[in-house]
Motif scaffolding. Structure first.
Motif, PDB file in Angstrom:
ATOM      1  N   TYR A   1      -8.717 -43.202 -86.909  1.00  0.00           N
ATOM      2  CA  TYR A   1     -10.075 -42.782 -87.261  1.00  0.00           C
ATOM      3  C   TYR A   1     -10.749 -43.922 -88.011  1.00  0.00           C
TER       4      TYR A   1
ATOM      5  N   ASP B   1     -12.999 -28.183 -84.413  1.00  0.00           N
ATOM      6  CA  ASP B   1     -14.406 -27.876 -84.181  1.00  0.00           C
ATOM      7  C   ASP B   1     -14.604 -26.374 -84.353  1.00  0.00           C
TER       8      ASP B   1
ATOM      9  N   VAL C   1      -3.428 -31.172 -85.185  1.00  0.00           N
ATOM     10  CA  VAL C   1      -4.895 -31.205 -85.139  1.00  0.00           C
ATOM     11  C   VAL C   1      -5.374 -32.651 -85.049  1.00  0.00           C
ATOM     12  N   GLU C   2      -6.586 -32.806 -84.559  1.00  0.00           N
ATOM     13  CA  GLU C   2      -7.197 -34.127 -84.478  1.00  0.00           C
ATOM     14  C   GLU C   2      -8.694 -34.018 -84.749  1.00  0.00           C
ATOM     15  N   MET C   3      -9.324 -35.181 -84.938  1.00  0.00           N
ATOM     16  CA  MET C   3     -10.772 -35.254 -85.104  1.00  0.00           C
ATOM     17  C   MET C   3     -11.356 -36.096 -83.973  1.00  0.00           C
ATOM     18  N   SER C   4     -12.655 -36.052 -83.864  1.00  0.00           N
ATOM     19  CA  SER C   4     -13.352 -36.982 -82.984  1.00  0.00           C
ATOM     20  C   SER C   4     -13.136 -38.396 -83.510  1.00  0.00           C
ATOM     21  N   TYR C   5     -13.117 -39.371 -82.594  1.00  0.00           N
ATOM     22  CA  TYR C   5     -12.994 -40.767 -83.030  1.00  0.00           C
ATOM     23  C   TYR C   5     -14.331 -41.324 -83.521  1.00  0.00           C
TER      24      TYR C   5
ATOM     25  N   GLU D   1      -2.776 -29.932 -78.984  1.00  0.00           N
ATOM     26  CA  GLU D   1      -3.459 -30.815 -79.934  1.00  0.00           C
ATOM     27  C   GLU D   1      -4.906 -30.333 -80.013  1.00  0.00           C
ATOM     28  N   TYR D   2      -5.237 -29.721 -81.140  1.00  0.00           N
ATOM     29  CA  TYR D   2      -6.530 -29.066 -81.295  1.00  0.00           C
ATOM     30  C   TYR D   2      -7.559 -29.975 -81.953  1.00  0.00           C
ATOM     31  N   LEU D   3      -8.703 -30.129 -81.310  1.00  0.00           N
ATOM     32  CA  LEU D   3      -9.823 -30.785 -81.970  1.00  0.00           C
ATOM     33  C   LEU D   3     -10.395 -29.809 -82.993  1.00  0.00           C
TER      34      LEU D   3
ATOM     35  N   ILE E   1     -10.118 -29.165 -76.269  1.00  0.00           N
ATOM     36  CA  ILE E   1     -11.397 -29.710 -76.738  1.00  0.00           C
ATOM     37  C   ILE E   1     -12.505 -28.988 -75.990  1.00  0.00           C
TER      38      ILE E   1
ATOM     39  N   HIS F   1      -4.486 -31.468 -74.904  1.00  0.00           N
ATOM     40  CA  HIS F   1      -5.706 -31.314 -75.685  1.00  0.00           C
ATOM     41  C   HIS F   1      -6.347 -29.941 -75.478  1.00  0.00           C
TER      42      HIS F   1
END
Length: 246
Positions: free
Chosen positions: A157, A102, A124-128, A98-100, A62, A60
């Motif tokens: 998500y 933001d 890439v990922e988002m906040s849950y 794995e990039y949040l 983050i 991660h």
């Protein structure tokens, strides 16, 4: 007459030999995955036992949580690969991230190179909790910068579950979907499995990943798949050969 109901396979039975895993957390002490090198050895051997021959591990990044730099990740990877070889484990092993999505992520891709899965494919990922306010602006600018977003575990998500059209919008915005394999054995809950099945049936996943962090994730590979039709799942699994590098 034999039963018309064929027993469902376990998840590990669906992993082909020479599979490439593109999403895991195997580097020791760098995020919420492997804590020690002993964890790394155990998890790596387990994934090899499922038929996985090449690993792209994705720690991660983050802001204010896992403030990993590219330099730290690559240095950890080099040390880990050397230590694995000392323990007679020579599995091809690559590190991406794995990039949040933001503000920090935007600064990273606008000012320098990202750690990619392959070529310009970036995980890439988002906040849950919720999607970024500027999500579609971020996705647009990321692609203008020359990258292709691979969205990790869209089925997880929850804020999209009641509006399936949001997944369609994400695809139209250029996202490639990566399924977490544990989602189809109910590991994260029935609701997530249901959405994963819908996305599979609509052909919206391109790739899969283990997203292995710890031993409980490994144990879940012994569970039976709960979705009805595994054909689109097998297709997505096969697509991972695109990332072959060893």
């Amino acid at each position: 007459m034999f039963s018309l109901f064929k027993s469902k396979p376990t998840l590990k039975e669906l992993i082909p030999q020479q599979h490439i895993d593109i999403h895991s957390h195997l580097l020791p002490g760098i995020d919420d995955g492997a804590r020690t090198f002993e964890d790394t050895i155990r998890l790596t051997k387990a994934l090899q036992g499922f038929g996985i021959s090449e690993l792209i591990t994705t720690p991660h990044i983050i802001q204010h949580v896992w403030d990993n730099t590219h330099e730290q990740i690559l240095a950890n990877k080099e040390t880990t690969v050397a230590d694995l070889k000392k323990n007679a484990i020579a599995v091809p092993f690559k590190a991406a991230a794995e990039y949040l999505m933001d503000d920090q992520f935007v600064r990273l891709f606008q000012s320098g190179q990202l750690l990619t899965l392959k070529d310009n494919y970036v995980l890439v990922e988002m906040s849950y909790i919720n999607a970024p306010i500027q999500l579609y602006s971020i996705l647009f600018d990321l692609q203008v910068a020359g990258y292709i977003p691979v969205l990790a575990h869209p089925e997880r998500y929850l804020f999209y579950h009641k509006n399936f059209n949001e997944y369609v919008k994400l695809k139209r915005a250029g996202c490639i979907f990566q399924l977490n394999l544990l989602s189809i054995v109910g590991y994260y809950g029935d609701g997530i499995t249901k959405i994963a099945e819908q996305l599979l049936q609509k052909g919206m996943y391109t790739y899969v990943g283990s997203d292995v962090h710890h031993d409980k994730h490994i144990a879940a590979f012994d569970q039976k798949v709960t979705i009805k039709d595994v054909t689109p799942l097998k297709e997505a699994i096969a697509n991972n050969q695109f990332f072959k590098f060893g």
